[in-house]
Design an enzyme around this catalytic site. Structure first.
Site, PDB file in Angstrom:
ATOM      1  N   ASN A   1    -122.087  74.512 -30.739  1.00 24.88           N
ATOM      2  CA  ASN A   1    -121.936  73.381 -29.647  1.00 24.88           C
ATOM      3  C   ASN A   1    -120.567  73.137 -29.620  1.00 24.88           C
ATOM      4  OD1 ASN A   1    -121.925  71.256 -28.125  1.00 24.88           O
ATOM      5  ND2 ASN A   1    -123.161  69.739 -29.280  1.00 24.88           N
TER       6      ASN A   1
ATOM      7  N   LYS B   1    -118.966  71.524 -27.540  1.00 26.88           N
ATOM      8  CA  LYS B   1    -118.687  70.087 -27.047  1.00 26.88           C
ATOM      9  C   LYS B   1    -117.776  70.014 -25.728  1.00 26.88           C
ATOM     10  CE  LYS B   1    -120.442  68.353 -31.139  1.00 26.88           C
ATOM     11  NZ  LYS B   1    -120.298  67.155 -32.147  1.00 26.88           N
TER      12      LYS B   1
ATOM     13  N   HIS C   1    -128.592  65.319 -27.313  1.00 27.57           N
ATOM     14  CA  HIS C   1    -127.385  64.989 -28.483  1.00 27.57           C
ATOM     15  C   HIS C   1    -127.083  63.648 -28.866  1.00 27.57           C
ATOM     16  CE1 HIS C   1    -123.925  65.679 -30.811  1.00 27.57           C
ATOM     17  NE2 HIS C   1    -124.482  66.949 -30.942  1.00 27.57           N
TER      18      HIS C   1
ATOM     19  N   GLU D   1    -124.633  62.185 -29.411  1.00 27.18           N
ATOM     20  CA  GLU D   1    -123.399  61.789 -28.613  1.00 27.18           C
ATOM     21  C   GLU D   1    -123.774  61.353 -26.993  1.00 27.18           C
ATOM     22  OE1 GLU D   1    -120.830  65.224 -29.277  1.00 27.18           O
ATOM     23  OE2 GLU D   1    -120.680  64.491 -31.361  1.00 27.18           O
TER      24      GLU D   1
ATOM     25  N   GLU E   1    -129.896  66.232 -36.501  1.00 25.22           N
ATOM     26  CA  GLU E   1    -128.688  65.987 -36.729  1.00 25.22           C
ATOM     27  C   GLU E   1    -128.549  64.468 -37.047  1.00 25.22           C
ATOM     28  OE1 GLU E   1    -126.195  69.050 -34.424  1.00 25.22           O
ATOM     29  OE2 GLU E   1    -126.350  67.245 -32.971  1.00 25.22           O
TER      30      GLU E   1
ATOM     31  N   GLY F   1    -119.328  65.523 -37.497  1.00 20.73           N
ATOM     32  CA  GLY F   1    -117.746  65.354 -37.163  1.00 20.73           C
ATOM     33  C   GLY F   1    -117.469  64.543 -38.500  1.00 20.73           C
TER      34      GLY F   1
ATOM     35  N   SER G   1    -121.891  68.717 -39.698  1.00 17.38           N
ATOM     36  CA  SER G   1    -120.732  69.164 -40.413  1.00 17.38           C
ATOM     37  C   SER G   1    -121.029  70.518 -41.503  1.00 17.38           C
ATOM     38  CB  SER G   1    -120.284  68.200 -41.531  1.00 17.38           C
ATOM     39  OG  SER G   1    -119.648  67.002 -41.021  1.00 17.38           O
TER      40      SER G   1
HETATM   41  P1  13P Z   1    -120.108  68.975 -36.246  1.00 16.55           P
HETATM   42  O1  13P Z   1    -120.675  70.314 -37.012  1.00 16.55           O
HETATM   43  O2  13P Z   1    -118.539  68.992 -35.951  1.00 16.55           O
HETATM   44  O3  13P Z   1    -120.401  67.850 -37.460  1.00 16.55           O
HETATM   45  O4  13P Z   1    -121.007  68.959 -35.021  1.00 16.55           O
HETATM   46  C1  13P Z   1    -122.356  68.884 -35.222  1.00 16.55           C
HETATM   47  C2  13P Z   1    -122.904  68.429 -33.962  1.00 16.55           C
HETATM   48  O5  13P Z   1    -122.956  67.505 -33.528  1.00 16.55           O
HETATM   49  C3  13P Z   1    -123.414  69.607 -33.359  1.00 16.55           C
HETATM   50  O6  13P Z   1    -124.453  69.432 -32.354  1.00 16.55           O
END
Ligand code: 13P
Length: 254
Positions: free
Chosen positions: A13, A15, A98, A100, A170, A176, A216
């Site tokens: 992803n 982002k 997601h 976010e 997740e 992150g 992560s």
């Molecule tokens: P990270 O791997 O940066 O923690 O992000 C995970 C994520 O949100 C994948 O959709």
């Protein structure tokens, strides 16, 4: 990933990252490394990069996805992109719900449910994300949150309609932050999610549905996560932007 019913999937992803030139370079890196992948591989890229990345991935086996879609097919929805437009631009997959999007843009399980319907109608493989916050985990609400998100997000579809659907666990506290769920924590949550899928959509759907772990994931922890019986893949953020993604694609589940 103990079940032969479920082909492992490693999805990046990206982002809101990378210029077009950087996207092209990364797509070349990922497609060049596909030969040593241990399962299916996908990259979910920013809308603006879909077309150029699609050109590079054509015929390579790496699948292409968007990071969100709107539930309507077309119309006056300034700033939105429909599932049909993603499909038309060359996507085979789309991330839905997601954390976010839920946390920063107010997405609810109802939105997730409508977006899921749009994705399925357009023949996109949806990756539906669920997961608890740190506060929810610390106040013992994890199972209730996962149960609500699964029930609300996936409601109203027959198992046959959902056949392609993928779920991603997740935990928000792991995204992150560098704090990965331990393999045991991931397995426990995945098993719980599978039990909820069984409750809502039946045993055979639950047994065949891929559940990815996200939060992560790195080249160092992917093998131990993928060794868990109910972890069928990974949704990778930060590490999907780096060369490390090749090692993640080539995970070795003991
Ligand atoms: P990270 O791997 O940066 O923690 O992000 C995970 C994520 O949100 C994948 O959709």
């Amino acid at each position: 990933m103990a079940s032969a019913l479920r082909r492992p999937l490693i999805a990046g992803n990206w982002k809101m990252n990378l210029t077009l030139a950087q996207s092209v370079d990364l797509a070349k890196l990922v497609s060049g490394g596909f030969g040593s992948a241990s399962g299916e591989v996908a990259v979910c890229v920013p809308f603006t990069a879909i077309t150029v990345v699609g050109e590079i991935l054509k015929g390579t086996g790496v699948r292409l996805g968007g990071q969100d879609c709107h539930w309507e097919a077309s119309g006056a929805f300034t700033g939105e992109i429909s599932a049909g437009q993603l499909r038309d631009a060359g996507c085979q997959m789309v991330i839905i719900g997601h954390s976010e999007r839920r946390r920063l843009f107010g997405e609810t399980d109802e939105h997730v449910n409508k977006k899921l319907g749009a994705a399925l109608k357009c023949g996109l493989t949806p990756i539906v994300c669920v997961g608890e916050t740190l506060e929810e985990r610390e106040t013992q609400k994890t199972w209730r949150v996962l149960e609500t998100q699964i029930a609300g997000g996936l409601k109203g579809f027959a198992p046959s309609e959902l056949a392609q659907a993928v779920v991603a666990y997740e935990p928000v506290w792991a995204i992150g932050t560098g704090k990965t769920a331990s393999p045991a924590q991931a397995q426990e949550a995945h098993l719980f999610i599978r039990s909820q899928l069984k409750k809502v959509h039946g045993g055979s759907f639950a047994a065949g549905c891929r559940i990815l772990y996200g939060g992560s994931v790195t080249a160092d922890n992917v093998d131990s996560l993928m060794a868990q019986a109910d972890v069928d893949g990974a949704l990778v953020g930060g590490a999907s932007l780096k060369k490390d993604f090749l090692r993640i694609m080539g995970f070795r589940a003991a």
